[in-house]
Design a protein around this motif. Structure first.
Motif, PDB file in Angstrom:
ATOM      1  N   ALA A 141       0.835  -1.202   0.000  1.00 48.11           N
ATOM      2  CA  ALA A 141       0.000   0.000   0.000  1.00 48.11           C
ATOM      3  C   ALA A 141       0.871   1.253   0.000  1.00 48.11           C
ATOM      4  N   HIS A 142       1.944   1.241   0.767  1.00 43.94           N
ATOM      5  CA  HIS A 142       2.865   2.389   0.782  1.00 43.94           C
ATOM      6  C   HIS A 142       3.495   2.571  -0.600  1.00 43.94           C
ATOM      7  N   ARG A 143       3.966   1.487  -1.187  1.00 46.09           N
ATOM      8  CA  ARG A 143       4.601   1.564  -2.505  1.00 46.09           C
ATOM      9  C   ARG A 143       3.624   2.141  -3.534  1.00 46.09           C
ATOM     10  N   GLU A 144       2.369   1.702  -3.490  1.00 43.85           N
ATOM     11  CA  GLU A 144       1.375   2.196  -4.440  1.00 43.85           C
ATOM     12  C   GLU A 144       1.066   3.677  -4.211  1.00 43.85           C
ATOM     13  N   ARG A 145       1.055   4.107  -2.974  1.00 42.12           N
ATOM     14  CA  ARG A 145       0.794   5.527  -2.701  1.00 42.12           C
ATOM     15  C   ARG A 145       1.939   6.401  -3.205  1.00 42.12           C
ATOM     16  N   ILE A 146       3.162   5.906  -3.094  1.00 46.14           N
ATOM     17  CA  ILE A 146       4.316   6.649  -3.617  1.00 46.14           C
ATOM     18  C   ILE A 146       4.256   6.693  -5.149  1.00 46.14           C
ATOM     19  N   LEU A 147       3.929   5.563  -5.782  1.00 50.57           N
ATOM     20  CA  LEU A 147       3.785   5.534  -7.238  1.00 50.57           C
ATOM     21  C   LEU A 147       2.708   6.522  -7.696  1.00 50.57           C
ATOM     22  N   PHE A 148       1.569   6.518  -7.013  1.00 53.17           N
ATOM     23  CA  PHE A 148       0.459   7.409  -7.347  1.00 53.17           C
ATOM     24  C   PHE A 148       0.886   8.863  -7.208  1.00 53.17           C
ATOM     25  N   ARG A 149       1.494   9.194  -6.085  1.00 55.03           N
ATOM     26  CA  ARG A 149       1.951  10.574  -5.829  1.00 55.03           C
ATOM     27  C   ARG A 149       2.930  11.022  -6.913  1.00 55.03           C
ATOM     28  N   ASP A 150       3.937  10.200  -7.172  1.00 50.96           N
ATOM     29  CA  ASP A 150       4.969  10.585  -8.122  1.00 50.96           C
ATOM     30  C   ASP A 150       4.427  10.700  -9.542  1.00 50.96           C
ATOM     31  N   TYR A 151       3.485   9.839  -9.908  1.00 47.46           N
ATOM     32  CA  TYR A 151       2.894   9.918 -11.241  1.00 47.46           C
ATOM     33  C   TYR A 151       2.119  11.225 -11.388  1.00 47.46           C
ATOM     34  N   THR A 180     -11.675   5.045  -6.495  1.00 50.13           N
ATOM     35  CA  THR A 180     -10.933   3.788  -6.572  1.00 50.13           C
ATOM     36  C   THR A 180     -10.456   3.450  -7.978  1.00 50.13           C
ATOM     37  N   ALA A 181     -11.327   3.522  -8.964  1.00 45.64           N
ATOM     38  CA  ALA A 181     -10.942   3.154 -10.330  1.00 45.64           C
ATOM     39  C   ALA A 181      -9.856   4.089 -10.859  1.00 45.64           C
ATOM     40  N   PHE A 182     -10.001   5.384 -10.590  1.00 40.51           N
ATOM     41  CA  PHE A 182      -9.007   6.356 -11.060  1.00 40.51           C
ATOM     42  C   PHE A 182      -7.647   6.079 -10.419  1.00 40.51           C
ATOM     43  N   VAL A 183      -7.649   5.847  -9.116  1.00 41.87           N
ATOM     44  CA  VAL A 183      -6.395   5.581  -8.403  1.00 41.87           C
ATOM     45  C   VAL A 183      -5.749   4.306  -8.927  1.00 41.87           C
ATOM     46  N   SER A 184      -6.531   3.244  -9.085  1.00 41.91           N
ATOM     47  CA  SER A 184      -5.987   1.968  -9.588  1.00 41.91           C
ATOM     48  C   SER A 184      -5.398   2.128 -10.980  1.00 41.91           C
ATOM     49  N   GLU A 185      -6.110   2.830 -11.839  1.00 41.54           N
ATOM     50  CA  GLU A 185      -5.624   3.049 -13.200  1.00 41.54           C
ATOM     51  C   GLU A 185      -4.322   3.859 -13.184  1.00 41.54           C
ATOM     52  N   THR A 186      -4.245   4.861 -12.324  1.00 42.18           N
ATOM     53  CA  THR A 186      -3.042   5.693 -12.236  1.00 42.18           C
ATOM     54  C   THR A 186      -1.862   4.886 -11.713  1.00 42.18           C
ATOM     55  N   VAL A 187      -2.084   4.039 -10.730  1.00 45.53           N
ATOM     56  CA  VAL A 187      -1.006   3.179 -10.221  1.00 45.53           C
ATOM     57  C   VAL A 187      -0.524   2.250 -11.330  1.00 45.53           C
ATOM     58  N   GLN A 188      -1.443   1.706 -12.115  1.00 47.78           N
ATOM     59  CA  GLN A 188      -1.045   0.842 -13.236  1.00 47.78           C
ATOM     60  C   GLN A 188      -0.214   1.620 -14.257  1.00 47.78           C
ATOM     61  N   LEU A 189      -0.619   2.843 -14.565  1.00 43.50           N
ATOM     62  CA  LEU A 189       0.164   3.681 -15.478  1.00 43.50           C
ATOM     63  C   LEU A 189       1.559   3.928 -14.912  1.00 43.50           C
ATOM     64  N   ALA A 190       1.621   4.210 -13.611  1.00 41.45           N
ATOM     65  CA  ALA A 190       2.914   4.460 -12.965  1.00 41.45           C
ATOM     66  C   ALA A 190       3.790   3.218 -12.996  1.00 41.45           C
ATOM     67  N   GLU A 191       3.192   2.054 -12.779  1.00 41.85           N
ATOM     68  CA  GLU A 191       3.971   0.814 -12.817  1.00 41.85           C
ATOM     69  C   GLU A 191       4.515   0.560 -14.217  1.00 41.85           C
ATOM     70  N   CYS A 192       3.732   0.885 -15.243  1.00 43.02           N
ATOM     71  CA  CYS A 192       4.207   0.729 -16.622  1.00 43.02           C
ATOM     72  C   CYS A 192       5.410   1.638 -16.870  1.00 43.02           C
ATOM     73  N   VAL A 193       5.332   2.879 -16.402  1.00 38.10           N
ATOM     74  CA  VAL A 193       6.439   3.814 -16.566  1.00 38.10           C
ATOM     75  C   VAL A 193       7.665   3.323 -15.813  1.00 38.10           C
ATOM     76  N   THR A 194       7.458   2.827 -14.583  1.00 40.39           N
ATOM     77  CA  THR A 194       8.562   2.341 -13.753  1.00 40.39           C
ATOM     78  C   THR A 194       9.225   1.124 -14.399  1.00 40.39           C
ATOM     79  N   HIS A 195       8.415   0.219 -14.926  1.00 43.39           N
ATOM     80  CA  HIS A 195       8.973  -1.009 -15.521  1.00 43.39           C
ATOM     81  C   HIS A 195       9.628  -0.758 -16.870  1.00 43.39           C
TER      82      HIS A 195
END
Length: 172
Positions: free
Chosen positions: A109-119, A153-168
């Motif tokens: 949850a912490h990792r996802e919040r950091i990804l969301f914030r940074d994105y 929820t949907a917006f946050v989840s989608e944004t975390v997925q976008l951030a993970e794509c950028v990170t990977h």
């Protein structure tokens, strides 16, 4: 039930975070890995509820029970684990509030919040869309926090997925 208040970005929020994190001397430094400003107040220019959110990450999961008891003993209101192995605490402080989350390193949850914030920090158009959504939900929810939070929820989840794509896809 009171109205959900989403306000324009306040440039004092980073300073308030710094003041709060400096004041969290209840945990000895050798237990703390990081103190991170999370949530909407951590994104410059983003409208938010006027409450500072921060994650205090301990050096290991083994010290969490001791850290939880130290925070509880320091006159924080304990709200327990919200199901993501992050223990929530609050305390009002000079007309603004904050929510402190205590977790171990590697907490999802912490990792996802950091990804969301940074994105959101790196993608102002996404931050603007999030602000628009929050303002709309604050009105539509009529004070119902479940409706407000669930609507994001949907917006946050989608944004975390976008951030993970950028990170990977980022080069090493």
């Amino acid at each position: 039930m009171g109205a959900i208040q989403v306000v324009d970005y306040d440039p004092s929020w980073p300073r308030l975070f710094a003041d709060i994190s400096a004041g969290i001397s209840i945990l000895p430094g050798n237990l703390v890995l990081s103190i991170d400003h999370i949530g909407s107040t951590s994104v410059p220019g983003l409208a938010a509820k006027p409450k500072i959110d921060l994650d205090v990450v301990t050096i290991s999961d083994d010290v969490l029970p001791m850290a939880i008891e130290m925070v509880r003993a320091a006159d924080f209101v304990f709200h327990g684990d919200r199901g993501d192995k992050r223990w929530a605490f609050t305390r009002d402080h000079e007309a603004y509030g904050f929510k402190l989350y205590l977790c171990g390193p590697g907490n999802r949850a912490h990792r996802e919040r950091i990804l969301f914030r940074d994105y959101l920090r790196d993608h102002p158009e996404r931050a603007t869309a999030y602000a628009d959504l929050k303002r709309r939900l604050a009105v539509e929810a009529g004070g119902d926090w479940d409706v407000y939070t669930g609507g994001k929820t949907a917006f946050v989840s989608e944004t975390v997925q976008l951030a993970e794509c950028v990170t990977h896809s980022a080069p090493d």
